[in-house]
Motif scaffolding. Sequence first.
Motif, PDB file in Angstrom:
ATOM      1  N   CYS A  63      60.994  56.546  51.467  1.00  0.00           N
ATOM      2  CA  CYS A  63      59.804  55.444  51.876  1.00  0.00           C
ATOM      3  C   CYS A  63      59.461  55.279  50.021  1.00  0.00           C
ATOM      4  CB  CYS A  63      59.074  56.880  52.097  1.00  0.00           C
ATOM      5  SG  CYS A  63      58.258  57.860  50.954  1.00  0.00           S
ATOM      6  N   PHE A  64      59.582  56.208  49.416  1.00  0.00           N
ATOM      7  CA  PHE A  64      58.584  55.702  47.622  1.00  0.00           C
ATOM      8  C   PHE A  64      59.681  54.229  47.070  1.00  0.00           C
ATOM      9  CE2 PHE A  64      57.389  59.705  48.685  1.00  0.00           C
ATOM     10  CZ  PHE A  64      55.981  59.513  47.701  1.00  0.00           C
ATOM     11  N   ILE A  65      61.317  54.033  47.604  1.00  0.00           N
ATOM     12  CA  ILE A  65      61.885  53.475  46.578  1.00  0.00           C
ATOM     13  C   ILE A  65      61.047  52.447  47.414  1.00  0.00           C
ATOM     14  CG2 ILE A  65      64.530  52.260  46.800  1.00  0.00           C
ATOM     15  CD1 ILE A  65      65.166  55.788  46.395  1.00  0.00           C
ATOM     16  N   ASP A  66      61.175  51.996  48.451  1.00  0.00           N
ATOM     17  CA  ASP A  66      60.692  50.806  49.408  1.00  0.00           C
ATOM     18  C   ASP A  66      59.058  50.475  49.130  1.00  0.00           C
ATOM     19  OD1 ASP A  66      63.071  50.458  50.875  1.00  0.00           O
ATOM     20  OD2 ASP A  66      61.906  50.700  52.679  1.00  0.00           O
ATOM     21  N   LEU A  67      58.040  51.205  49.282  1.00  0.00           N
ATOM     22  CA  LEU A  67      56.895  50.686  47.977  1.00  0.00           C
ATOM     23  C   LEU A  67      57.549  50.705  46.675  1.00  0.00           C
ATOM     24  CD1 LEU A  67      53.767  51.393  47.925  1.00  0.00           C
ATOM     25  CD2 LEU A  67      53.999  53.465  47.272  1.00  0.00           C
ATOM     26  N   TYR A  68      58.422  51.099  45.798  1.00  0.00           N
ATOM     27  CA  TYR A  68      58.109  50.923  44.659  1.00  0.00           C
ATOM     28  C   TYR A  68      58.978  48.715  44.379  1.00  0.00           C
ATOM     29  CZ  TYR A  68      58.317  55.534  43.470  1.00  0.00           C
ATOM     30  OH  TYR A  68      58.132  56.967  43.154  1.00  0.00           O
ATOM     31  N   LYS A  69      59.745  48.963  45.101  1.00  0.00           N
ATOM     32  CA  LYS A  69      60.523  46.948  45.226  1.00  0.00           C
ATOM     33  C   LYS A  69      59.056  46.191  45.565  1.00  0.00           C
ATOM     34  CE  LYS A  69      64.896  49.044  46.474  1.00  0.00           C
ATOM     35  NZ  LYS A  69      66.068  48.819  47.931  1.00  0.00           N
ATOM     36  N   PHE A  70      58.341  47.051  46.649  1.00  0.00           N
ATOM     37  CA  PHE A  70      57.674  45.814  47.161  1.00  0.00           C
ATOM     38  C   PHE A  70      56.101  45.593  45.662  1.00  0.00           C
ATOM     39  CE2 PHE A  70      52.982  45.194  49.039  1.00  0.00           C
ATOM     40  CZ  PHE A  70      52.752  44.332  50.322  1.00  0.00           C
ATOM     41  N   LEU A  71      56.012  46.681  45.377  1.00  0.00           N
ATOM     42  CA  LEU A  71      54.892  46.374  43.985  1.00  0.00           C
ATOM     43  C   LEU A  71      54.868  45.560  42.959  1.00  0.00           C
ATOM     44  CD1 LEU A  71      53.943  50.625  43.695  1.00  0.00           C
ATOM     45  CD2 LEU A  71      52.306  48.676  44.927  1.00  0.00           C
ATOM     46  N   LEU A  72      56.390  45.556  43.126  1.00  0.00           N
ATOM     47  CA  LEU A  72      57.253  45.103  41.895  1.00  0.00           C
ATOM     48  C   LEU A  72      57.437  43.712  42.828  1.00  0.00           C
ATOM     49  CD1 LEU A  72      60.858  46.701  40.371  1.00  0.00           C
ATOM     50  CD2 LEU A  72      57.910  45.297  39.260  1.00  0.00           C
ATOM     51  N   MET A  73      57.814  42.933  43.775  1.00  0.00           N
ATOM     52  CA  MET A  73      58.247  41.910  44.660  1.00  0.00           C
ATOM     53  C   MET A  73      56.545  41.146  44.867  1.00  0.00           C
ATOM     54  SD  MET A  73      60.711  42.403  47.156  1.00  0.00           S
ATOM     55  CE  MET A  73      62.639  42.759  47.077  1.00  0.00           C
ATOM     56  N   THR A  74      55.346  41.747  44.711  1.00  0.00           N
ATOM     57  CA  THR A  74      54.605  41.438  44.855  1.00  0.00           C
ATOM     58  C   THR A  74      53.482  41.298  44.074  1.00  0.00           C
ATOM     59  OG1 THR A  74      52.896  43.595  46.285  1.00  0.00           O
ATOM     60  CG2 THR A  74      54.920  42.100  47.268  1.00  0.00           C
ATOM     61  N   GLY A  75      53.181  42.436  42.974  1.00  0.00           N
ATOM     62  CA  GLY A  75      52.202  42.790  42.012  1.00  0.00           C
ATOM     63  C   GLY A  75      50.937  43.163  42.685  1.00  0.00           C
ATOM     64  N   VAL A  76      50.967  43.324  44.129  1.00  0.00           N
ATOM     65  CA  VAL A  76      49.635  44.480  44.329  1.00  0.00           C
ATOM     66  C   VAL A  76      49.178  45.216  43.321  1.00  0.00           C
ATOM     67  CG1 VAL A  76      50.121  42.476  46.667  1.00  0.00           C
ATOM     68  CG2 VAL A  76      50.833  45.022  46.666  1.00  0.00           C
ATOM     69  N   ARG A  77      48.173  45.784  44.010  1.00  0.00           N
ATOM     70  CA  ARG A  77      47.737  46.600  43.190  1.00  0.00           C
ATOM     71  C   ARG A  77      47.592  47.804  44.226  1.00  0.00           C
ATOM     72  NH1 ARG A  77      42.814  43.172  43.082  1.00  0.00           N
ATOM     73  NH2 ARG A  77      42.372  42.675  41.065  1.00  0.00           N
ATOM     74  N   ILE A  78      48.185  49.050  43.590  1.00  0.00           N
ATOM     75  CA  ILE A  78      48.200  50.310  44.565  1.00  0.00           C
ATOM     76  C   ILE A  78      47.835  50.770  45.742  1.00  0.00           C
ATOM     77  CG2 ILE A  78      47.838  51.992  43.042  1.00  0.00           C
ATOM     78  CD1 ILE A  78      51.188  52.633  44.772  1.00  0.00           C
ATOM     79  N   GLY A  79      46.835  50.655  45.133  1.00  0.00           N
ATOM     80  CA  GLY A  79      45.501  50.742  47.290  1.00  0.00           C
ATOM     81  C   GLY A  79      45.826  49.676  47.468  1.00  0.00           C
TER      82      GLY A  79
END
Length: 199
Positions: A7-23
């Motif tokens: 669940c965290f790996i998909d989140l990390y990938k999403f953050l890297l691909m979009t640059g959105v804030r964690i919140g």
Amino acid sequence: ATSKKHCFIDLYKFLLMTGVRIGEALALRWSDVDFEKRVISINKTFMQTVKVKKYNQTPKSKSSVRLMPISDELLELLNFHKTTKFSGDDFVFVGKRKQPLSKNSVDRSLDNLIIGFNKKEEDLAQKENREPQFLPHIHPHMFRHTFATSLLEADVDIRYIQEMLGHSSINVTQIYTHVTTAKQREILINKHPRKDFKF
């Protein structure tokens, strides 16, 4: 253990691909994802105090409310993530009990990832009789930082990066420019108008 990390790996990938804030990522709901138009509506953020977790907070500024285009790679990730047990009916990123992830759980996950890697590296370095190469502490904002600097180094106009990051001022986006000195050096060597002059 592997499924828990997933669940965290998909989140990390999403953050890297979009640059959105964690919140913004933690507050994201499937209703914010338009697969047909291929855009994600960033319109809320996650706030956490000692006692309360709030997933429906107004974003940082007016410019934080924005549409994020879905690339082919991101589309593939979202389609895959939707089929896993770490996709909620409502929230995009959830934990084992289908509860939305919290900032603390993401921080712990990153800490455990680094601790695990560094322990393996220490053991390997000892076997190979060399100094270990440890990874530094990582926090979620580093994914956003990497996203921004990668785009800058690829010569993307800073105004587009400002919009994607949801910055209210270009001055905030320019914070990321100081790390692109390697790129600047390369430009001076290869693109300077006087590079071909003979003296």
